[in-house]
Scaffold this motif. Sequence first.
Motif, PDB file in Angstrom:
ATOM      1  N   ASP A  11     -14.856 111.445  66.478  1.00  0.00           N
ATOM      2  CA  ASP A  11     -13.928 112.548  66.226  1.00  0.00           C
ATOM      3  C   ASP A  11     -13.279 112.477  64.851  1.00  0.00           C
ATOM      4  O   ASP A  11     -12.436 113.313  64.511  1.00  0.00           O
ATOM      5  CB  ASP A  11     -12.850 112.589  67.310  1.00  0.00           C
ATOM      6  CG  ASP A  11     -12.059 111.281  67.397  1.00  0.00           C
ATOM      7  OD1 ASP A  11     -12.414 110.312  66.686  1.00  0.00           O
ATOM      8  OD2 ASP A  11     -11.089 111.224  68.174  1.00  0.00           O
ATOM      9  N   GLU A  12     -13.653 111.469  64.025  1.00  0.00           N
ATOM     10  CA  GLU A  12     -13.094 111.383  62.685  1.00  0.00           C
ATOM     11  C   GLU A  12     -13.904 112.247  61.726  1.00  0.00           C
ATOM     12  O   GLU A  12     -15.023 112.662  62.016  1.00  0.00           O
ATOM     13  CB  GLU A  12     -13.048 109.927  62.240  1.00  0.00           C
ATOM     14  CG  GLU A  12     -12.100 109.084  63.104  1.00  0.00           C
ATOM     15  CD  GLU A  12     -11.913 107.675  62.569  1.00  0.00           C
ATOM     16  OE1 GLU A  12     -11.126 107.499  61.620  1.00  0.00           O
ATOM     17  OE2 GLU A  12     -12.563 106.764  63.111  1.00  0.00           O
ATOM     18  N   LEU A  72     -19.257 105.602  66.586  1.00  0.00           N
ATOM     19  CA  LEU A  72     -19.016 105.134  67.945  1.00  0.00           C
ATOM     20  C   LEU A  72     -18.267 106.171  68.762  1.00  0.00           C
ATOM     21  O   LEU A  72     -17.506 106.991  68.222  1.00  0.00           O
ATOM     22  CB  LEU A  72     -18.216 103.824  67.937  1.00  0.00           C
ATOM     23  CG  LEU A  72     -18.738 102.654  67.114  1.00  0.00           C
ATOM     24  CD1 LEU A  72     -17.863 101.433  67.331  1.00  0.00           C
ATOM     25  CD2 LEU A  72     -20.184 102.347  67.447  1.00  0.00           C
ATOM     26  N   ASP A  73     -18.466 106.082  70.067  1.00  0.00           N
ATOM     27  CA  ASP A  73     -17.694 106.872  71.023  1.00  0.00           C
ATOM     28  C   ASP A  73     -17.290 105.919  72.143  1.00  0.00           C
ATOM     29  O   ASP A  73     -18.119 105.510  72.946  1.00  0.00           O
ATOM     30  CB  ASP A  73     -18.546 108.013  71.556  1.00  0.00           C
ATOM     31  CG  ASP A  73     -17.743 109.005  72.378  1.00  0.00           C
ATOM     32  OD1 ASP A  73     -18.330 109.997  72.841  1.00  0.00           O
ATOM     33  OD2 ASP A  73     -16.529 108.794  72.568  1.00  0.00           O
ATOM     34  N   ASP A  74     -16.005 105.495  72.127  1.00  0.00           N
ATOM     35  CA  ASP A  74     -15.524 104.498  73.098  1.00  0.00           C
ATOM     36  C   ASP A  74     -16.337 103.207  73.018  1.00  0.00           C
ATOM     37  O   ASP A  74     -16.824 102.691  74.030  1.00  0.00           O
ATOM     38  CB  ASP A  74     -15.575 105.059  74.519  1.00  0.00           C
ATOM     39  CG  ASP A  74     -14.619 106.218  74.721  1.00  0.00           C
ATOM     40  OD1 ASP A  74     -14.915 107.091  75.544  1.00  0.00           O
ATOM     41  OD2 ASP A  74     -13.563 106.239  74.032  1.00  0.00           O
ATOM     42  N   ASP A  75     -16.487 102.671  71.818  1.00  0.00           N
ATOM     43  CA  ASP A  75     -17.194 101.415  71.554  1.00  0.00           C
ATOM     44  C   ASP A  75     -18.692 101.481  71.820  1.00  0.00           C
ATOM     45  O   ASP A  75     -19.392 100.477  71.687  1.00  0.00           O
ATOM     46  CB  ASP A  75     -16.608 100.247  72.378  1.00  0.00           C
ATOM     47  CG  ASP A  75     -15.194  99.904  71.958  1.00  0.00           C
ATOM     48  OD1 ASP A  75     -14.880 100.109  70.767  1.00  0.00           O
ATOM     49  OD2 ASP A  75     -14.421  99.444  72.811  1.00  0.00           O
ATOM     50  N   LYS A 124     -22.639  97.716  74.257  1.00  0.00           N
ATOM     51  CA  LYS A 124     -21.554  97.941  73.310  1.00  0.00           C
ATOM     52  C   LYS A 124     -21.962  97.459  71.922  1.00  0.00           C
ATOM     53  O   LYS A 124     -22.648  96.449  71.775  1.00  0.00           O
ATOM     54  CB  LYS A 124     -20.281  97.222  73.763  1.00  0.00           C
ATOM     55  CG  LYS A 124     -19.669  97.838  75.014  1.00  0.00           C
ATOM     56  CD  LYS A 124     -18.299  97.235  75.329  1.00  0.00           C
ATOM     57  CE  LYS A 124     -17.676  97.926  76.540  1.00  0.00           C
ATOM     58  NZ  LYS A 124     -16.320  97.377  76.822  1.00  0.00           N
ATOM     59  N   PHE A 125     -21.522  98.182  70.921  1.00  0.00           N
ATOM     60  CA  PHE A 125     -21.889  97.891  69.529  1.00  0.00           C
ATOM     61  C   PHE A 125     -21.285  96.573  69.057  1.00  0.00           C
ATOM     62  O   PHE A 125     -20.103  96.313  69.266  1.00  0.00           O
ATOM     63  CB  PHE A 125     -21.406  99.035  68.631  1.00  0.00           C
ATOM     64  CG  PHE A 125     -21.590  98.778  67.171  1.00  0.00           C
ATOM     65  CD1 PHE A 125     -20.535  98.324  66.381  1.00  0.00           C
ATOM     66  CD2 PHE A 125     -22.824  98.977  66.574  1.00  0.00           C
ATOM     67  CE1 PHE A 125     -20.699  98.089  65.039  1.00  0.00           C
ATOM     68  CE2 PHE A 125     -23.005  98.751  65.225  1.00  0.00           C
ATOM     69  CZ  PHE A 125     -21.936  98.302  64.460  1.00  0.00           C
TER      70      PHE A 125
END
Length: 410
Positions: free
Chosen positions: A33-34, A55-58, A130-131
Amino acid sequence: MTQKFSASPAHMAALQHPATQSLVIKVPTINSDETNAQVLQIFGENRDLVSLPVLDDDRPIGLISRNIFMSQMSRPYYRELYEKKTCIAFMDKSPLMVDVNTPIEALAARAVEFGDKTLADGFLILENDKFIGVGAGLDLMHALVELQKEKNRQVMQSIDYASVIQRAMLSESLNAIHATLRDVDIVWEPRDIIGGDFYHFQRYEDGWFAAIADCTGHGVPGAFLTLIASSSLTHALSQYGARDPALLMATVNRGVKLALGQHSATQHAHSNDGMDAAFFWFDDASMTLTSAHAKMPLFMLAPDQENVQSLDGERLGLGYADTPADAVWTNHSAQLAHGTILCCFTDGLIDQIGGRKNIAYGKKRVRLALQRHRARPMPELTRLLMEEFQTYQGAQTRRDDVTLLNLRLE
């Protein structure tokens, strides 16, 4: 956003381990969202950052390539239009994602499947979905070599494996050449199993694009450069299309200079590498060939002409430290007749020492071979030319990689 990018040398020492864990590089990330303004800020603060994970929520959802993003944002009005929009506008939504425990061999196979973008822009590494970091294409290539050493194999065995990767990268273009042109043949002979020459061919609805390129060096260093150069060309084609070869050359020049840190001849750089090349666009309807040349000629032999015509273009290579970042090349256009023979080659052909006087093979012998065998199909013409070339070479050591494309317009 996370911490600033810091390329730790510790991950290089871990390449001896046969899993993706050894390739993890900690880099900044950005949330979905950035905005693109924040992407610009991150790239500005981290000059060595090649790609930015989204990312979206990690959980990773994509990858933003510096080359593509900066090229787009530098276009007229793009910054005003997109700066406040979310960063997914220029995001690659399907990058390679791998688990941290993936074996290096399996990772390499998947990297080949995903193509040039993975080797140029890297890939995302996950643990429990997760990333945790990114991996670099060149680090992967190094890891392959180190893995062969760890298994007590000789360097030549690792080069053989790299040759499979390099040939796989060329196979799509090779298939497209033979699917598009009826009378054509291409020779790709690296001096040391893998090499610094590459070719690219792509069919479009109204024509076709071809490129022949000769990167600095041969063997492993040359092969690394082909990854950078071919990836830059792929990016340029996706941005601008294939109909302006001179524009593509200028774009590839900037891409190679950026990738190698060769911003100018006066600034310190660890290398001064680049490539000679010829890019072609052929329009089916008008039978018009548009080409741009960076120190690489094109020979043309029309059916109603006795002599071979040559297009040489600029004596300016792509990507070198002393090649200006804003350098431009010229498009040469010619309407060609059916039956015209086109011949393009790297300097490994004409610079080869041999013969009774131990001098270079030269362009004249290529011209004479085209004239002598012009009535033969291109595969036969190419075979005869290469037999003459090998006879001329004799006992002399092969000096360089050789790539030769012969085709007849029908």
